[in-house]
Design an enzyme around this catalytic site. Structure first.
Site, mmCIF file in Angstrom:
data_model
loop_
_atom_site.group_PDB
_atom_site.id
_atom_site.type_symbol
_atom_site.label_atom_id
_atom_site.label_comp_id
_atom_site.label_asym_id
_atom_site.label_seq_id
_atom_site.Cartn_x
_atom_site.Cartn_y
_atom_site.Cartn_z
ATOM 1 N N ASP A 34 0.831 -1.201 0.000
ATOM 2 C CA ASP A 34 0.000 0.000 0.000
ATOM 3 C C ASP A 34 0.871 1.259 0.000
ATOM 4 O O ASP A 34 1.792 1.393 0.810
ATOM 5 C CB ASP A 34 -0.883 -0.016 1.253
ATOM 6 C CG ASP A 34 -2.124 0.833 1.109
ATOM 7 O OD1 ASP A 34 -2.034 1.956 0.579
ATOM 8 O OD2 ASP A 34 -3.203 0.373 1.533
ATOM 9 N N THR A 70 -7.294 3.631 -1.570
ATOM 10 C CA THR A 70 -6.918 2.260 -1.239
ATOM 11 C C THR A 70 -7.943 1.215 -1.667
ATOM 12 O O THR A 70 -7.648 0.320 -2.463
ATOM 13 C CB THR A 70 -6.655 2.146 0.269
ATOM 14 O OG1 THR A 70 -5.548 2.986 0.599
ATOM 15 C CG2 THR A 70 -6.336 0.703 0.661
ATOM 16 N N HIS A 237 -1.536 2.969 -5.198
ATOM 17 C CA HIS A 237 -1.379 4.391 -5.538
ATOM 18 C C HIS A 237 -0.024 4.848 -5.025
ATOM 19 O O HIS A 237 0.687 4.104 -4.338
ATOM 20 C CB HIS A 237 -2.485 5.229 -4.881
ATOM 21 C CG HIS A 237 -2.651 4.950 -3.411
ATOM 22 N ND1 HIS A 237 -1.702 5.306 -2.470
ATOM 23 C CD2 HIS A 237 -3.625 4.308 -2.720
ATOM 24 C CE1 HIS A 237 -2.085 4.920 -1.267
ATOM 25 N NE2 HIS A 237 -3.244 4.290 -1.394
ATOM 26 N N HIS A 341 -2.967 10.809 -0.740
ATOM 27 C CA HIS A 341 -3.207 10.357 -2.106
ATOM 28 C C HIS A 341 -4.670 10.593 -2.413
ATOM 29 O O HIS A 341 -5.396 11.155 -1.595
ATOM 30 C CB HIS A 341 -2.815 8.886 -2.261
ATOM 31 C CG HIS A 341 -3.386 8.000 -1.206
ATOM 32 N ND1 HIS A 341 -4.650 7.447 -1.287
ATOM 33 C CD2 HIS A 341 -2.882 7.591 -0.002
ATOM 34 C CE1 HIS A 341 -4.894 6.742 -0.208
ATOM 35 N NE2 HIS A 341 -3.852 6.808 0.597
#
Length: 403
Positions: A34, A70, A237, A341
């Site tokens: 992640d 996410t 991401h 993000h």
């Protein structure tokens, strides 16, 4: 004579067994790190991943789907569908068929309802139906029955489980009498530390090395045990630096009582209150300092987002490095993070890592940036199942594949 015959038969049986083993499909392990931005991949911060990339393929970057968050992107990676199609459109969602409920990452009683996930079929479901055993170590959506199917082995998500223990669990599953052929493995450290301290911090670099060490340990154990495996390392991401000095307050543009905001952050999704639609649209739609707002149907086509009923009526997106909030919200929950993000997926700061190595891949291949929906048809090919209808294509990854 009998001993000689027995020896010959044993040799023949051993040879046949060896041929059968050689013909088995390699294990495929999808590793999600992640928040691992594409440019975190370097020999100093990630020596094991860099070595893995040299033995196989890497991309200059992998473009997340919008929104670059996410849950939407982890589900895109395993379904090949854009969030607009699989329905996990944000980390925070509402649905008219679940009045009074708000899906959030922390509300497991709600987010654990398959209702929110059934818009897409993750690869482990397709594989299980095809007779391919799967195991999922912490992948969003993998610890609940989707379309009535669970992986053969799975663990409910627990952030407190150390990265080393996660690797140990994968190795234990592979050592079982009936090992899985497709596995997922998820790490959250790099994202968590990136949020707290920022993408360029020393703390984030330490977290990157910590996860890189565990991926290197997994790779070494597999090779030491003679397990033929394709490793596919991805992220959902990237990460951009933010600060409390770069916040756009929506209620500076429109009265707070005129809007109901569902999501805050790099993006905001909101509804005008009854009778305030014209006022809210006049105040918000269009370009502002450090932010742009659209009706959900008017988002740029390159975002491929805006049709799903869970998407709020108005979607706003901050310029990279800025955040969206209201004065009341920021007073209750002051922004302290230094990384975020959710920004434009075409911004290089949002680009995710992609590394793949194993018998299916040529060594030393560097791919140009591609969309993350393309990972799904690759995985389906690796594990030998027919993919469900999806938004991806294998084309951008073909140059990395061995004959």
């Amino acid at each position: 004579m009998r001993n000689l015959l027995t020896a010959v038969l044993s040799l023949l049986l051993f040879s046949v067994a060896g041929l059968a083993w050689a013909g088995e499909r390699p294990v495929t392990i999808l590793i999600g790190v992640d928040g691992f931005r594409a440019d975190y991949l370097n020999p100093e911060d990630a020596p094991n991943l860099s070595a893995l990339a040299a033995r196989g393929a890497r991309a200059q970057g992998m473009r997340p789907s919008f929104p670059s968050l996410t849950f939407p992107n982890h589900y895109t990676l395993v379904t090949g569908l854009r969030p607009d199609h699989h329905g996990v459109v944000d980390n925070v969602m509402e649905d008219a068929d679940r009045p009074g409920q708000t899906f959030t990452m922390g509300a497991k009683a709600i987010s654990g309802d398959p209702f929110w996930w059934d818009g897409g079929e993750p690869l482990w479901v397709t594989a299980e139906r095809a007779g391919v055993r799967t195991a999922t170590m912490f992948w969003p959506g993998s610890d609940l029955p989707i379309r009535g199917v669970r992986p053969s082995a799975w663990r409910p998500y627990d952030k407190n489980v150390l990265a080393s223990a996660r690797v140990d669990q994968v190795l234990a599953w592979l050592a079982a009498p009936e090992p899985p052929t497709f596995l997922t493995l998820y790490f959250d450290d790099v994202d968590t530390v990136g949020h707290y301290f920022g993408p360029d911090s020393s703390e984030r670099r330490v977290a990157t090395r910590r996860i890189d060490t565990q991926i290197g340990r997994l790779d070494a154990e597999l090779r030491g045990r003679g397990v033929d495996a394709n490793l596919v390392v991805v992220a959902d991401h990237g990460m951009a630096g933010v600060s409390r000095d770069r916040i756009v307050y929506l209620d500076d543009l429109v009265p707070a009582e005129a809007i109901r905001v569902v999501t805050f952050g790099a993006g905001a999704g909101l509804y005008p209150e009854p009778g305030r639609k014209r006022q809210v649209e006049a105040a918000l739609l269009g370009r502002h300092d450090h932010m742009t707002c659209w009706r959900k149907s008017g988002l740029p086509k390159r975002m491929r987002f805006g049709a799903h009923p869970r998407i709020p009526a108005i979607v706003c997106l901050a310029d990279t490095g800025w955040m969206l909030s209201t004065h009341a919200r920021n007073a209750r929950w002051p922004m302290t993070n230094r990384g975020a993000h959710g920004f434009d997926p075409y911004d290089p700061a949002m680009a995710a890592v992609f590394v793949a190595a194993g018998p299916a891949f040529k060594p030393g291949v560097v791919l140009p940036v591609f969309d993350n929906v393309d990972v799904y048809p690759l995985l389906a090919r690796l594990i030998g199942v027919t993919p469900q209808p999806n938004d991806g294509t294998l084309g951008p990854l073909v140059p990395a594949l061995a004959p």
